[in-house]
Design an enzyme around this catalytic site. Structure first.
Site, short mmCIF file in Angstrom:
data_model
loop_
_atom_site.label_atom_id
_atom_site.label_comp_id
_atom_site.label_asym_id
_atom_site.label_seq_id
_atom_site.Cartn_x
_atom_site.Cartn_y
_atom_site.Cartn_z
N SER A 127 0.82 -1.21 0.00
CA SER A 127 0.00 0.00 0.00
C SER A 127 0.85 1.25 0.00
O SER A 127 1.93 1.27 0.60
CB SER A 127 -0.88 -0.01 1.26
N TYR A 152 -2.61 -0.14 10.53
CA TYR A 152 -2.79 -0.80 9.22
C TYR A 152 -1.54 -0.57 8.36
O TYR A 152 -0.94 -1.51 7.85
CB TYR A 152 -4.03 -0.25 8.50
N LYS A 156 1.61 -3.17 6.85
CA LYS A 156 2.10 -3.27 5.46
C LYS A 156 3.61 -3.00 5.41
O LYS A 156 4.36 -3.67 4.71
CB LYS A 156 1.35 -2.30 4.56
C1 WQD Z 1 -9.59 9.67 0.38
C2 WQD Z 1 -9.85 11.15 0.63
C3 WQD Z 1 -10.56 11.66 2.87
C4 WQD Z 1 -14.45 9.73 2.74
C5 WQD Z 1 -7.14 4.56 1.26
C6 WQD Z 1 -7.25 3.27 1.96
C7 WQD Z 1 -5.90 2.75 2.36
C8 WQD Z 1 -4.93 2.79 1.19
C9 WQD Z 1 -4.90 4.17 0.57
C10 WQD Z 1 -4.75 0.64 0.17
C11 WQD Z 1 -9.33 11.61 2.00
C12 WQD Z 1 -11.65 12.01 1.84
C13 WQD Z 1 -13.19 10.18 2.36
C14 WQD Z 1 -15.47 10.66 3.00
C15 WQD Z 1 -13.95 12.44 2.48
N1 WQD Z 1 -5.27 1.87 0.19
N2 WQD Z 1 -12.96 11.51 2.24
N3 WQD Z 1 -15.19 12.00 2.85
O1 WQD Z 1 -7.64 7.60 3.31
O2 WQD Z 1 -6.54 7.85 1.05
O3 WQD Z 1 -6.79 5.58 2.16
O4 WQD Z 1 -6.24 4.49 0.20
O5 WQD Z 1 -4.02 0.17 0.96
O6 WQD Z 1 -6.13 1.42 2.76
O7 WQD Z 1 -8.04 3.47 3.09
O8 WQD Z 1 -8.77 6.80 1.19
O9 WQD Z 1 -11.06 7.03 0.30
O10 WQD Z 1 -10.74 6.99 2.83
O11 WQD Z 1 -10.03 8.98 1.56
O12 WQD Z 1 -13.73 13.66 2.38
O13 WQD Z 1 -16.64 10.31 3.34
O14 WQD Z 1 -11.26 11.36 0.65
O15 WQD Z 1 -10.49 12.66 3.86
O16 WQD Z 1 -8.83 12.92 1.86
P1 WQD Z 1 -7.40 7.06 1.97
P2 WQD Z 1 -10.24 7.39 1.49
#
Ligand code: WQD
Length: 341
Positions: A127, A152, A156
């Site tokens: 990741s 998490y 990784k």
């Molecule tokens: C993306 C952006 C939130 C939900 C994920 C996986 C992690 C890894 C990397 C594989 C952020 C914003 C989100 C919402 C929002 N993948 N958001 N409102 O945190 O980058 O991590 O990708 O390993 O496992 O979790 O992804 O989609 O949660 O958030 O504003 O209701 O969207 O703040 O900026 P993230 P995400």
């Protein structure tokens, strides 16, 4: 026919990778998935999409004897793709011991079985979260890792570090794939992100809001030092992610790898902000989203996106889908699951 074991094969990326394996290769495929965050009904969808049956062994990979039995029952296995892991960043903060035990114990048991049953080709699901709060962008595989911000991500990172020592001693070749933000679904609309627990990732939240499953969605912060103040991420279509696994397997099976331990970023190289992703969805689907901007979410980094030139050069991997296509496939999948409920 040679066989590939896919752990976590009933999960989001695991099931899409199985679909691509069945469509684009001659491998037999079996899954090991204990259903902790997935359901076996994905196997019916895989059959509908590919016309092929896939057997899933409902086994906890932390149970070494049970895992060993699966390898023993599949002596024609020549490769493994290890997806199975707990992966919710927020949940890992609340349940660190569960994450450390599950993600590390399962990895070690799978490696032990590969050594015992002479499975030499190992693709590991890593990741971009191992990079932590990076300052220099875009991120390459040589970018220095900053401190990880969740258990998490720590699992990784530890997995990558353990595999490096294991690769030196065991007769197994590893390719580690660092996913950026996997999104979207099968072009048929019949497969996609379908976790047992309510999703917290941006794109499923968008599609649930657009379809009325959620009344509104929250945008976590618009005061970051980015183009429009919202966080920037590198969204990558799940089919592109799946294809990279096929290319990694091909590299190892053909023996064109130059080391027993190779790492690749999987991203498009394009940073997209939360507000830009929302706009892309609205333009693609003509559905307006009801969202409210609220304070930042703890643990979020302001911006991260990849330089994936190494995967392009060495794996011959080129992402095919843009953000609009990611959104349209995610929307098609949401409409499909809504029609089933
Ligand atoms: C993306 C952006 C939130 C939900 C994920 C996986 C992690 C890894 C990397 C594989 C952020 C914003 C989100 C919402 C929002 N993948 N958001 N409102 O945190 O980058 O991590 O990708 O390993 O496992 O979790 O992804 O989609 O949660 O958030 O504003 O209701 O969207 O703040 O900026 P993230 P995400």
């Amino acid at each position: 026919m040679a066989k590939i074991i896919v752990t976590g094969g009933c999960g989001y990326i695991g099931s899409q990778t199985i679909i691509e394996l069945l469509k684009k290769t001659d491998f037999d495929v079996v899954s090991i998935d204990n259903g902790i965050n997935s359901s076996e009904n994905v196997l019916e969808r895989i059959k509908m999409i590919t016309g092929k049956e896939v057997k899933n062994y409902c086994v906890d990979l932390c149970d070494y004897e049970a895992t060993q039995k699966v390898f023993k029952a599949n002596p024609d296995t020549i490769g493994i793709i290890h997806f199975a892991a707990l992966k919710s960043v927020g949940d890992s903060v609340n349940n660190p011991v569960l994450y450390y035990h599950n993600n590390m114990e399962s990895l070690l048991n799978v490696v032990k079985c590969c050594q015992e049953f002479n499975v030499k080709n190992f693709i590991f699901s890593s990741s971009c979260s191992v990079y932590g709060n990076v300052q220099s962008l875009p991120v390459t595989e040589e970018t220095a890792l900053s401190e990880v911000v969740s258990p998490y991500a720590h699992t990784k990172l530890m997995a990558e570090q353990m595999i490096k020592f294991i690769a030196d001693q065991y007769d197994i070749n590893f390719i580690l794939l660092r996913y950026f933000n996997p999104v979207g679904g099968d072009l048929s609309g019949m497969n996609g992100e379908d976790p047992v627990n309510p999703p917290s990732n941006l794109v499923p939240v968008i599609t649930q809001t657009a379809s009325g499953v959620r009344e509104k969605m929250l945008v976590f912060g618009d005061d970051y030092d980015t183009r429009d103040g919202s966080c920037v991420r590198d969204y990558i279509h799940v089919i592109d992610i799946a294809d990279a696994h096929l290319k990694g397997l091909d590299r190892l099976i053909k023996g064109t790898n130059t080391s027993s331990y190779e790492i690749y970023n999987l991203g498009t190289g394009n940073g997209v902000s939360v507000l830009e992703a929302i706009k892309a969805f609205e333009e693609e689907t003509q559905v307006q989203l009801n969202y409210e901007i609220v304070p930042r979410r703890p643990g979020d980094v302001a911006a991260i996106y990849s330089n994936s030139e190494k995967a392009k050069k060495e794996l011959g991997w080129i992402p095919q889908y843009n953000i609009r296509e990611m959104m349209s496939s995610a929307w098609k999948w949401q409409l499909y699951i809504n029609s089933k409920n």
